[in-house]
Scaffold this active site. Sequence first.
Site, PDB file in Angstrom:
ATOM      1  N   ARG A   1     -10.823   0.200  14.758  1.00  0.00           N
ATOM      2  CA  ARG A   1     -10.793   0.862  13.461  1.00  0.00           C
ATOM      3  C   ARG A   1     -11.837   0.140  12.626  1.00  0.00           C
ATOM      4  O   ARG A   1     -13.016   0.245  12.910  1.00  0.00           O
ATOM      5  CB  ARG A   1      -9.378   0.796  12.866  1.00  0.00           C
ATOM      6  CG  ARG A   1      -8.561   2.014  13.207  1.00  0.00           C
ATOM      7  CD  ARG A   1      -7.198   2.056  12.571  1.00  0.00           C
ATOM      8  NE  ARG A   1      -6.793   0.887  11.823  1.00  0.00           N
ATOM      9  CZ  ARG A   1      -5.593   0.730  11.273  1.00  0.00           C
ATOM     10  NH1 ARG A   1      -4.678   1.688  11.385  1.00  0.00           N
ATOM     11  NH2 ARG A   1      -5.284  -0.339  10.606  1.00  0.00           N
TER      12      ARG A   1
ATOM     13  N   LYS B   1       0.852  -1.205   0.000  1.00  0.00           N
ATOM     14  CA  LYS B   1       0.000   0.000   0.000  1.00  0.00           C
ATOM     15  C   LYS B   1       0.884   1.250   0.000  1.00  0.00           C
ATOM     16  O   LYS B   1       2.100   1.158   0.239  1.00  0.00           O
ATOM     17  CB  LYS B   1      -0.906  -0.016   1.231  1.00  0.00           C
ATOM     18  CG  LYS B   1      -0.154   0.034   2.554  1.00  0.00           C
ATOM     19  CD  LYS B   1      -1.096  -0.209   3.729  1.00  0.00           C
ATOM     20  CE  LYS B   1      -0.324  -0.238   5.041  1.00  0.00           C
ATOM     21  NZ  LYS B   1      -1.158  -0.649   6.164  1.00  0.00           N
TER      22      LYS B   1
ATOM     23  N   TYR C   1      17.528  28.917  10.308  1.00  0.00           N
ATOM     24  CA  TYR C   1      16.325  29.594  10.785  1.00  0.00           C
ATOM     25  C   TYR C   1      16.222  29.523  12.296  1.00  0.00           C
ATOM     26  O   TYR C   1      16.401  28.459  12.894  1.00  0.00           O
ATOM     27  CB  TYR C   1      15.081  28.953  10.165  1.00  0.00           C
ATOM     28  CG  TYR C   1      14.927  29.279   8.697  1.00  0.00           C
ATOM     29  CD1 TYR C   1      14.740  30.586   8.260  1.00  0.00           C
ATOM     30  CD2 TYR C   1      14.983  28.269   7.748  1.00  0.00           C
ATOM     31  CE1 TYR C   1      14.604  30.879   6.909  1.00  0.00           C
ATOM     32  CE2 TYR C   1      14.849  28.550   6.393  1.00  0.00           C
ATOM     33  CZ  TYR C   1      14.658  29.862   5.989  1.00  0.00           C
ATOM     34  OH  TYR C   1      14.525  30.154   4.670  1.00  0.00           O
TER      35      TYR C   1
ATOM     36  N   MET D   1      13.611  23.973   3.918  1.00  0.00           N
ATOM     37  CA  MET D   1      12.896  23.319   2.814  1.00  0.00           C
ATOM     38  C   MET D   1      13.843  22.523   1.924  1.00  0.00           C
ATOM     39  O   MET D   1      13.543  21.393   1.513  1.00  0.00           O
ATOM     40  CB  MET D   1      12.152  24.374   1.988  1.00  0.00           C
ATOM     41  CG  MET D   1      11.296  23.767   0.896  1.00  0.00           C
ATOM     42  SD  MET D   1      10.492  25.004  -0.123  1.00  0.00           S
ATOM     43  CE  MET D   1       9.204  25.585   0.940  1.00  0.00           C
TER      44      MET D   1
HETATM   45  C1  LIG Z   1      -0.455  -1.800   6.700  1.00  0.00           C
HETATM   46  C2  LIG Z   1      -1.091  -3.069   7.076  1.00  0.00           C
HETATM   47  C3  LIG Z   1      -0.319  -4.215   7.296  1.00  0.00           C
HETATM   48  C4  LIG Z   1       1.197  -4.195   7.296  1.00  0.00           C
HETATM   49  O1  LIG Z   1       1.658  -3.545   8.474  1.00  0.00           O
HETATM   50  P1  LIG Z   1       3.214  -3.515   8.816  1.00  0.00           P
HETATM   51  O2  LIG Z   1       3.248  -3.004  10.206  1.00  0.00           O
HETATM   52  O3  LIG Z   1       3.833  -2.568   7.843  1.00  0.00           O
HETATM   53  O4  LIG Z   1       3.719  -4.883   8.652  1.00  0.00           O
HETATM   54  C5  LIG Z   1      -0.978  -5.394   7.555  1.00  0.00           C
HETATM   55  N1  LIG Z   1      -2.333  -5.447   7.618  1.00  0.00           N
HETATM   56  C6  LIG Z   1      -3.110  -4.351   7.434  1.00  0.00           C
HETATM   57  C7  LIG Z   1      -4.578  -4.471   7.524  1.00  0.00           C
HETATM   58  C8  LIG Z   1      -2.517  -3.136   7.163  1.00  0.00           C
HETATM   59  O5  LIG Z   1      -3.287  -2.061   6.994  1.00  0.00           O
END
Ligand SMILES: *Cc1c(COP(=O)(O)O)cnc(C)c1O
Length: 356
Positions: free
Chosen positions: A130, A35, A253, A301
């Site tokens: 969630r 992802k 800065y 930046m």
């Molecule tokens: C992102 C995600 C993972 C992977 O998580 P990591 O901590 O990067 O291994 C696994 N399952 C779900 C549902 C996720 O959203």
Amino acid sequence: MSRPVFATVDQQALRHNLAIVRQAAPGARVWSVVKANAYGHGLARVWESLAQTDGFALLNMEEAILLRDSGWRKPILLLEGFFHAEDLELIDRYRLTTSVHSNWQIKALAEAQLSAPVDIYLKVNSGMNRLGFRPEQAQAAYKKLRALPGVGDIMLMAHFADAENPDGLIEPLQRIERAAEGLDIPRSLSNSACTLWHPEAHYDWVRPGIILYGASPSGDWQDIASTGLKPVMTLNSEIIGLQQLSRGDGVGYGYRYHAQQEQRIGVVACGYADGYPRHAPNGTPVSVDGVMTQVIGAVSMDMITVDLTPCPQAGIGSKVELWGEQVKIDQVAKAAGTVGYELMCALTPRVPVKVI
Ligand SMILES: *Cc1c(COP(=O)(O)O)cnc(C)c1O
């Protein structure tokens, strides 16, 4: 005349890390989580290095279609499921596996015109609150799904809030057991932390993300130091300017750093517009010509300033590693109050990426 900042993505390290995942979870199949554009590495760039995986897990339809159009025929899992009933048309066309976490999705599946059954990951809320059905709702959801002609295989899926903790799975696994009571269904529960540290949660398919990219799920590099995982991404640049400070001189800065004595510093072409964390404080590790030193002064930046006291030989053009082999991304993240995940994902499009 390109600006010297660039990232590298190491294909060999990806293959190696996937092999480490296989060793850690020998009985399970592997969803490689790609992802967020493969955690900022670039999905199009990395997926072939992970082609030994059993499936890819992600959440944007665009990413799933990219994989299918590139020739990936094995499973693809939509971790957040579908967002609108119309998405089922693409799920059907591209033969995607989708998580189902809400009753409206079951209704949409019942009403959809599918060319063949779609495989489902029934998401259970392990207590993280969630996505997912509560344990007491899970069996009714399963029965409804099982009765639909448009539903193929069903897997039970859950995610953990605190898998870095040795005791972090005790209650969530009880909730999952309650959800699965009397159901003969395979399970996919394990993120990276579980893949490494909780073999009791491996079951049928593990879902590692961050460890494929060689960073720690706990945020602490030491926790994966003995695993053999290799960092996949490096962020590199060069020294483009030098300053000789006298005692009391301020830097950058807000003059956030003041020299305590005579001090030579270097200016590095990399800043927060490249994805370097603006919150990195004085003392954040960085390497110059292979020598560990530190960031001093505020991150701008387009530039940061670094102490050259430990590397007096350094000058214009000296190589700087912001993170990678030597400076672990977890160390930089920790100093900046974040996690390696965020830094990887935040690499900005203006940074050229070399695949090595
Ligand atoms: C992102 C995600 C993972 C992977 O998580 P990591 O901590 O990067 O291994 C696994 N399952 C779900 C549902 C996720 O959203």
